[in-house]
Design an enzyme around this catalytic site. Structure first.
Site, PDB file in Angstrom:
ATOM      1  N   LYS A  46      -2.625   7.657  -1.849  1.00 25.37           N
ATOM      2  CA  LYS A  46      -3.410   6.628  -2.528  1.00 25.37           C
ATOM      3  C   LYS A  46      -4.627   6.228  -1.715  1.00 25.37           C
ATOM      4  O   LYS A  46      -5.745   6.119  -2.248  1.00 25.37           O
ATOM      5  CB  LYS A  46      -2.533   5.397  -2.785  1.00 25.37           C
ATOM      6  CG  LYS A  46      -3.270   4.255  -3.483  1.00 25.37           C
ATOM      7  CD  LYS A  46      -2.551   2.941  -3.371  1.00 25.37           C
ATOM      8  CE  LYS A  46      -2.787   2.289  -2.022  1.00 25.37           C
ATOM      9  NZ  LYS A  46      -2.403   0.859  -1.980  1.00 25.37           N
ATOM     10  N   ASN A  47      -4.438   5.988  -0.423  1.00 24.50           N
ATOM     11  CA  ASN A  47      -5.527   5.482   0.406  1.00 24.50           C
ATOM     12  C   ASN A  47      -6.570   6.548   0.741  1.00 24.50           C
ATOM     13  O   ASN A  47      -7.610   6.232   1.314  1.00 24.50           O
ATOM     14  CB  ASN A  47      -4.977   4.853   1.680  1.00 24.50           C
ATOM     15  CG  ASN A  47      -4.288   3.535   1.408  1.00 24.50           C
ATOM     16  OD1 ASN A  47      -4.477   2.924   0.359  1.00 24.50           O
ATOM     17  ND2 ASN A  47      -3.471   3.096   2.343  1.00 24.50           N
ATOM     18  N   CYS A  86      -2.590  -6.504  -1.022  1.00 25.31           N
ATOM     19  CA  CYS A  86      -1.419  -7.151  -0.430  1.00 25.31           C
ATOM     20  C   CYS A  86      -1.821  -8.417   0.315  1.00 25.31           C
ATOM     21  O   CYS A  86      -2.803  -8.426   1.056  1.00 25.31           O
ATOM     22  CB  CYS A  86      -0.699  -6.198   0.526  1.00 25.31           C
ATOM     23  SG  CYS A  86       0.161  -4.842  -0.303  1.00 25.31           S
ATOM     24  N   ARG A 118      -7.124 -10.939   5.931  1.00 24.66           N
ATOM     25  CA  ARG A 118      -7.768  -9.638   5.740  1.00 24.66           C
ATOM     26  C   ARG A 118      -9.240  -9.876   5.445  1.00 24.66           C
ATOM     27  O   ARG A 118      -9.670  -9.950   4.292  1.00 24.66           O
ATOM     28  CB  ARG A 118      -7.091  -8.856   4.611  1.00 24.66           C
ATOM     29  CG  ARG A 118      -5.613  -8.650   4.815  1.00 24.66           C
ATOM     30  CD  ARG A 118      -5.024  -7.775   3.733  1.00 24.66           C
ATOM     31  NE  ARG A 118      -5.339  -6.373   3.947  1.00 24.66           N
ATOM     32  CZ  ARG A 118      -4.999  -5.407   3.092  1.00 24.66           C
ATOM     33  NH1 ARG A 118      -4.377  -5.695   1.976  1.00 24.66           N
ATOM     34  NH2 ARG A 118      -5.298  -4.153   3.350  1.00 24.66           N
ATOM     35  N   ASP A 123       0.647  -0.618   8.252  1.00 22.38           N
ATOM     36  CA  ASP A 123       1.370  -0.447   6.987  1.00 22.38           C
ATOM     37  C   ASP A 123       2.834  -0.073   7.196  1.00 22.38           C
ATOM     38  O   ASP A 123       3.694  -0.435   6.396  1.00 22.38           O
ATOM     39  CB  ASP A 123       0.725   0.687   6.161  1.00 22.38           C
ATOM     40  CG  ASP A 123      -0.431   0.203   5.316  1.00 22.38           C
ATOM     41  OD1 ASP A 123      -0.854  -0.943   5.505  1.00 22.38           O
ATOM     42  OD2 ASP A 123      -0.908   0.981   4.483  1.00 22.38           O
ATOM     43  N   ARG A 183       2.144  -0.124  -6.661  1.00 19.73           N
ATOM     44  CA  ARG A 183       0.758  -0.017  -6.220  1.00 19.73           C
ATOM     45  C   ARG A 183       0.570   1.184  -5.303  1.00 19.73           C
ATOM     46  O   ARG A 183      -0.539   1.704  -5.178  1.00 19.73           O
ATOM     47  CB  ARG A 183       0.325  -1.296  -5.511  1.00 19.73           C
ATOM     48  CG  ARG A 183       0.202  -2.518  -6.421  1.00 19.73           C
ATOM     49  CD  ARG A 183      -0.292  -3.744  -5.663  1.00 19.73           C
ATOM     50  NE  ARG A 183      -1.443  -3.393  -4.874  1.00 19.73           N
ATOM     51  CZ  ARG A 183      -1.467  -3.388  -3.545  1.00 19.73           C
ATOM     52  NH1 ARG A 183      -0.398  -3.725  -2.854  1.00 19.73           N
ATOM     53  NH2 ARG A 183      -2.554  -3.056  -2.899  1.00 19.73           N
TER      54      ARG A 183
END
Length: 425
Positions: free
Chosen positions: A31-32, A126, A131, A314, A406
């Site tokens: 995904k990233n 998240c 952040r 993560d 997600r």
């Protein structure tokens, strides 16, 4: 096959612990890696084709929908996504749902590169602490874009970007990607220091170069030679999800099982593999596949998160669950996101002996866990609850599973195929 988007509309995962996992699990695209590649592909004048995109993930669908609504020409066919600029941006205000995902920040870099203007709602993602997105703004301003914040969000206006030397006070993955996307069409050269040159960032550079840019990634340094146009018109496959691989490796570890991950190697997860081996989970390559054995006794470990090639922040909830299977005391220190420890309160509901103080979690492992009802506080915290449920006694109910969807494509089906007792209610 039921997609993650479909199942995300349902309420809960039901997990019955005690089954050892055996078999083969195929990874989805990362995904990233996919998200910045989709944004970057919209720089091109011709269609760039991305293969192996995890198109059933909520964040991927959301970003594609936002870009389409803003005029980008994007076609989706299974796991293949074709992108070009089209009319992006066809309006000056991004849709409000851009606030649902943090990677909507990449619209700033895309807009700046194309010499346009856009107002973006504050980003989501998240809720794992402070952040900040100040480095994104710094990068855009250093290249010459006008950026302002107001009560509605972030406004960016760009005309002619000029390359510059930019130094981050801490490595940021999406901030690095944003500057890369913005600077490929800037006049002159850009050097980004203290960049986060993770594998996903390196693949973004490879994609941009294939599309006609000139980008090099070294150890925490990114150099860009600006071009007048990015043609596009290439085909690139998204890398497999290394984070998914680590999660399934831990699943095999905590259940005492053995799994095979085809078409994957340890090149992106060398430090993760080192800790898995320290914890008694054997990981080795054979041919083009990765094999994981969790049959051995689990051992304690002390882990610190760090910028790549260290352990990504993560992954600390995933490793915390592994520590619960080891007899004795383990510690996990997160040097970036102290509030990522929200999941600790959920793991306590399994009668786990785990506590968080400041930026450190202390885990007393080896005690039996009991199934319970928990909530996915965020993406990885939710995955940690699934892992705990796999080796807890009795039944575990996990709510708010849209957080898990997600970042994990069809996770319950993949675990079921390995022998887990998990279903969606």
């Amino acid at each position: 096959m039921t997609s993650s988007v479909d199942t995300a509309l349902k309420q809960e995962y039901i997990v019955k612990g005690g089954n050892k996992l055996f078999g083969e699990v195929k990874l989805s695209g990362a995904k990233n890696a996919a998200l910045p590649m989709i944004a970057a592909a919209c720089l091109g004048e011709k269609f760039t084709v991305l293969k192996n995109v995890p198109t059933s993930l909520k964040d991927v669908n959301t970003l594609i929908g936002i870009l389409q609504e803003l005029g980008a020409d994007i076609n989706v066919d299974g796991t293949t996504v074709s992108c070009k600029r089209g009319g992006f941006p066809n309006q000056k205000i991004a849709p409000q749902r851009a606030s649902e995902i943090r990677y909507s920040l990449l619209l700033l870099g895309l807009t700046a590169a194309l010499g346009e203007q856009l107002e973006l709602p504050l980003p989501g993602g998240c809720k794992i602490g402070d952040r900040k997105y100040d480095l994104h703004i710094l990068g855009m301003q250093k290249l010459g874009a006008k950026v302002e914040e107001n009560e509605r969000g972030i406004y960016l206006e760009s005309h002619l970007l000029v390359g510059n030397n930019i130094e981050f006070y801490l490595p940021t993955t999406s901030g690095t990607e944003n500057v890369m996307i913005a600077s490929v069409l800037a006049e002159g050269n850009t050097t980004l220091l203290n960049a986060n040159t993770r594998p996903e960032v390196i693949q973004l550079a490879d994609l941009l170069n294939a599309m006609g840019a000139k980008v090099s990634c070294g150890n925490r340094v990114v150099a860009v030679e600006g071009q007048s146009v990015i043609p596009g018109g290439v085909e690139v496959s998204v890398m497999p999800g290394w984070d998914e691989a680590v999660t399934y490796a831990v699943a095999a570890g905590v259940t005492g099982g053995e799994i095979c991950i085809p078409n994957f190697n340890t090149s992106f997860i060398k430090e993760d593999v080192r800790y898995l081996n320290l914890a008694g989970v054997q990981v080795f390559e054979w041919g083009s596949s990765l094999y994981v054995s969790g049959k051995g006794e689990k051992k304690t470990f002390d882990l610190f998160t760090a910028p790549y090639p260290g352990i990504n922040s993560d992954m600390q909830p995933i490793f915390a669950t592994l520590a619960l299977a080891a007899q004795g005391t383990s510690t996990i220190a997160d040097l970036r996101f102290t509030d990522r420890f929200q999941y600790v309160e959920e793991l306590k509901k399994f009668e786990a002996n785990i506590n968080a103080f400041g930026n450190t979690a202390i885990i007393e492992g080896g005690n039996p866990l009991k199934g319970t009802k928990v909530r996915a506080t965020d993406l990885r915290g939710g995955a940690a609850c699934i892992l705990a449920g796999l080796f807890a006694g009795g039944e575990t109910v996990i709510t708010n599973i849209s957080q898990i969807h997600r970042g994990y494509e069809n996770i319950h089906e993949k675990l079921s195929n390995l022998g887990a007792d998990i279903h969606v209610k």
